[in-house]
Design a protein around this motif. Structure first.
Motif, mmCIF file in Angstrom:
data_model
loop_
_atom_site.group_PDB
_atom_site.id
_atom_site.type_symbol
_atom_site.label_atom_id
_atom_site.label_comp_id
_atom_site.label_asym_id
_atom_site.label_seq_id
_atom_site.Cartn_x
_atom_site.Cartn_y
_atom_site.Cartn_z
ATOM 1 N N TYR A 21 1.099 -1.171 0.040
ATOM 2 C CA TYR A 21 -0.051 0.038 0.154
ATOM 3 C C TYR A 21 0.838 1.135 -0.065
ATOM 4 C CZ TYR A 21 -4.253 -2.912 1.261
ATOM 5 O OH TYR A 21 -5.248 -3.761 1.663
ATOM 6 N N GLY A 49 -14.101 -8.982 4.250
ATOM 7 C CA GLY A 49 -12.800 -8.139 4.718
ATOM 8 C C GLY A 49 -11.760 -9.001 5.312
ATOM 9 N N SER A 50 -12.139 -10.339 5.900
ATOM 10 C CA SER A 50 -11.307 -11.143 6.781
ATOM 11 C C SER A 50 -10.114 -12.065 6.448
ATOM 12 C CB SER A 50 -12.232 -12.168 7.653
ATOM 13 O OG SER A 50 -13.198 -12.865 6.612
ATOM 14 N N GLY A 51 -10.168 -11.929 4.945
ATOM 15 C CA GLY A 51 -8.959 -12.486 4.371
ATOM 16 C C GLY A 51 -9.377 -14.079 3.643
ATOM 17 N N LYS A 52 -10.777 -14.318 3.258
ATOM 18 C CA LYS A 52 -10.876 -15.660 2.881
ATOM 19 C C LYS A 52 -10.670 -15.793 1.225
ATOM 20 C CE LYS A 52 -15.466 -14.658 3.655
ATOM 21 N NZ LYS A 52 -15.387 -13.253 4.213
ATOM 22 N N SER A 53 -11.022 -14.705 0.626
ATOM 23 C CA SER A 53 -10.719 -14.721 -0.824
ATOM 24 C C SER A 53 -9.165 -14.688 -1.054
ATOM 25 C CB SER A 53 -11.290 -13.484 -1.623
ATOM 26 O OG SER A 53 -12.782 -13.791 -1.627
ATOM 27 N N VAL A 54 -8.322 -13.738 -0.397
ATOM 28 C CA VAL A 54 -6.983 -13.637 -0.326
ATOM 29 C C VAL A 54 -6.396 -14.925 -0.246
ATOM 30 C CG1 VAL A 54 -4.938 -12.596 0.451
ATOM 31 C CG2 VAL A 54 -6.780 -11.180 -0.344
ATOM 32 N N PRO A 285 -6.629 -3.372 8.063
ATOM 33 C CA PRO A 285 -5.361 -4.161 7.969
ATOM 34 C C PRO A 285 -4.114 -3.415 8.212
ATOM 35 C CG PRO A 285 -6.542 -4.717 5.914
ATOM 36 C CD PRO A 285 -7.334 -3.781 6.740
HETATM 37 N N1 LIG Z 1 -5.612 -6.577 -4.900
HETATM 38 C C1 LIG Z 1 -5.725 -6.372 -3.528
HETATM 39 N N2 LIG Z 1 -4.826 -4.962 -3.357
HETATM 40 C C2 LIG Z 1 -4.883 -4.677 -1.884
HETATM 41 N N3 LIG Z 1 -5.409 -4.984 -0.838
HETATM 42 C C3 LIG Z 1 -6.474 -6.140 -1.223
HETATM 43 C C4 LIG Z 1 -6.464 -6.870 -2.398
HETATM 44 N N4 LIG Z 1 -7.374 -7.800 -2.196
HETATM 45 C C5 LIG Z 1 -7.746 -7.770 -0.966
HETATM 46 N N5 LIG Z 1 -7.191 -6.786 -0.251
HETATM 47 C C6 LIG Z 1 -7.305 -6.593 1.103
HETATM 48 O O1 LIG Z 1 -7.269 -7.885 1.964
HETATM 49 C C7 LIG Z 1 -8.102 -7.990 2.863
HETATM 50 C C8 LIG Z 1 -8.827 -9.348 2.918
HETATM 51 O O2 LIG Z 1 -9.758 -9.311 1.781
HETATM 52 P P1 LIG Z 1 -10.402 -10.433 1.350
HETATM 53 O O3 LIG Z 1 -9.685 -11.791 1.179
HETATM 54 O O4 LIG Z 1 -10.986 -10.091 -0.244
HETATM 55 O O5 LIG Z 1 -11.666 -10.438 2.036
HETATM 56 P P2 LIG Z 1 -12.744 -11.504 2.186
HETATM 57 O O6 LIG Z 1 -12.709 -12.315 1.140
HETATM 58 O O7 LIG Z 1 -12.871 -12.237 3.655
HETATM 59 O O8 LIG Z 1 -14.164 -10.472 2.246
HETATM 60 C C9 LIG Z 1 -8.888 -6.787 2.943
HETATM 61 O O9 LIG Z 1 -8.531 -5.830 3.809
HETATM 62 C C10 LIG Z 1 -8.834 -6.278 1.423
HETATM 63 O O10 LIG Z 1 -8.852 -4.850 1.426
#
Ligand SMILES: Nc1ncnc2c1ncn2[C@@H]1O[C@H](COP(=O)(O)OP(=O)(O)O)[C@@H](O)[C@H]1O
Ligand SMILES: [Mg+2]
Length: 339
Positions: A21, A49-54, A285
């Motif tokens: 960031y 926003g908990s990090g599931k997709s990431v 975060p």
């Molecule tokens: N491409 C990205 N660039 C910067 N931050 C990201 C990106 N993707 C996700 N985030 C951040 O990572 C955190 C977890 O996101 P995410 O895994 O999408 O949450 P969830 O799927 O649980 O809703 C969030 O704070 C989100 O803003």
């Protein structure tokens, strides 16, 4: 067919993901451990926003790097190291792909300019080395399997000619065309209406069982997760705060966050005159609170919570699962905290 859940398929240890960031790395996934057995279905649940997709995308190898940076002590599927990044190829002369992923919005996964049959056939020719005529027959079979009516003729339609639910079925067929050992389903029914959602969940359950395929099912909705998984991981602010067999975790949640999520969740067939929202919101975060990330929202928080991150501990002596809370096992309800 019985799932051989004791045979490990996916092992993830200490997965960390950070994003740059404005030049500064900010960690959003803080040391996740995850395992999926052969034929096992495992959930990840938590607020937005908990990090599931990431987490799902890191395992799949599709996070854009940069800005993302992924590290893990171990991340492997069936012995294949996933830490190099990129979508893993099938090894040992196998074709297809060891992991496939489906998402909330099926339309974005389908190329709008191709007939669905071409998209499927192309995948089968390229990824499975089939001849065109075999691929066409297999495409029809796959569409049949995901219960697209009149698959033989519908194969000539374009994605927009299908409803959202039908599009998600086609996306599932496309994932199955790769013969994955693990399917990562990220909120696959969130965009669909309730009836269609139930049909898709049933389809995923059936396919997962008949193929002895591993599955990671991601959702913000506890009820949805309970429909399809045998083990659940509750995620908060980039950490798994509680994990275990879905029945034990939902019947006897040890972490106050899990308890609060369950209190906030609508119960099927039950009209609630009051909802118990979780007060506050998840931390940013880039400026996480010290100690346990949940402490500013937790009615059980004491001094230790404000300065020490809780260890991952067994949920129950001798049982399976974990809970990371200094007050694990104390009840929010007994405290009168949410009333
Ligand atoms: N491409 C990205 N660039 C910067 N931050 C990201 C990106 N993707 C996700 N985030 C951040 O990572 C955190 C977890 O996101 P995410 O895994 O999408 O949450 P969830 O799927 O649980 O809703 C969030 O704070 C989100 O803003
Ligand atoms: Mg998400």
């Amino acid at each position: 067919m019985t799932a051989t859940v004791d045979t490990p398929l996916l092992t993830v240890e200490d997965l960390r993901v950070s994003f740059a960031y404005g030049g500064r790395p900010v960690e959003v996934v803080h040391g996740v451990d995850l395992s999926v057995g052969v034929g096992e279905s495992v959930g990840i649940v938590g607020e937005s926003g908990s990090g599931k997709s990431v987490t799902g995308r890191a395992i799949m190898g599709i996070l854009p790097t940069p800005p993302a940076r992924t590290t893990a002590k171990r991340m492997e599927i069936a012995g294949q190291d996933l830490r190099g990044g990129g979508v893993p190829e099938a090894g040992d002369g196998h074709q297809g792909q060891p992991i496939a992923m489906i998402f909330q919005n099926p339309f974005t996964a389908l190329n709008p300019v191709f007939r669905v049959g071409s998209t499927l056939t192309e995948a089968l020719v390229k990824r499975r080395g089939m001849s065109r005529s075999d691929a066409t027959a297999e495409a029809v079979r796959l569409l049949d399997r995901v219960r697209i009516p009149n698959a033989k003729s519908r194969i000539r339609n374009y994605p927009h000619e299908f409803s959202g639910g039908m599009q998600q079925r086609i996306v599932i067929a496309l994932a199955l065309a790769l013969e994955p050992r693990l399917l990562i389903a990220d909120e696959p029914t969130t965009a669909l209406d309730v009836t269609v959602q139930a049909e898709i969940l049933e389809l995923l359950r059936e396919i997962q069982t008949e193929r002895t395929m591993g599955m990671i099912f991601i959702s913000h909705a506890l009820g949805v997760v309970a429909e399809v998984v045998s083990r659940v991981n509750v995620m908060y602010a980039g950490r798994i705060v509680e994990s275990g067999p879905v029945g034990s975790v939902y019947d006897d949640p040890k972490h106050p966050y899990t308890q609060a999520l369950l209190l906030a969740a609508p119960k099927v067939g039950q009209f609630r005159t009051r909802t118990f929202g979780i007060p506050g919101s998840p931390p940013d975060p880039s400026s996480p609170p010290p100690g346990c990330a949940f402490h500013p929202r937790c009615a059980l928080a004491t001094d230790v919570c404000r300065d020490t991150v809780p260890d991952v501990r067994p949920r129950l002596a001798g049982g399976s699962g974990t809970a990371s809370c200094h007050h694990a096992g104390e009840s929010l309800v007994a405290e009168g905290a949410t009333r």
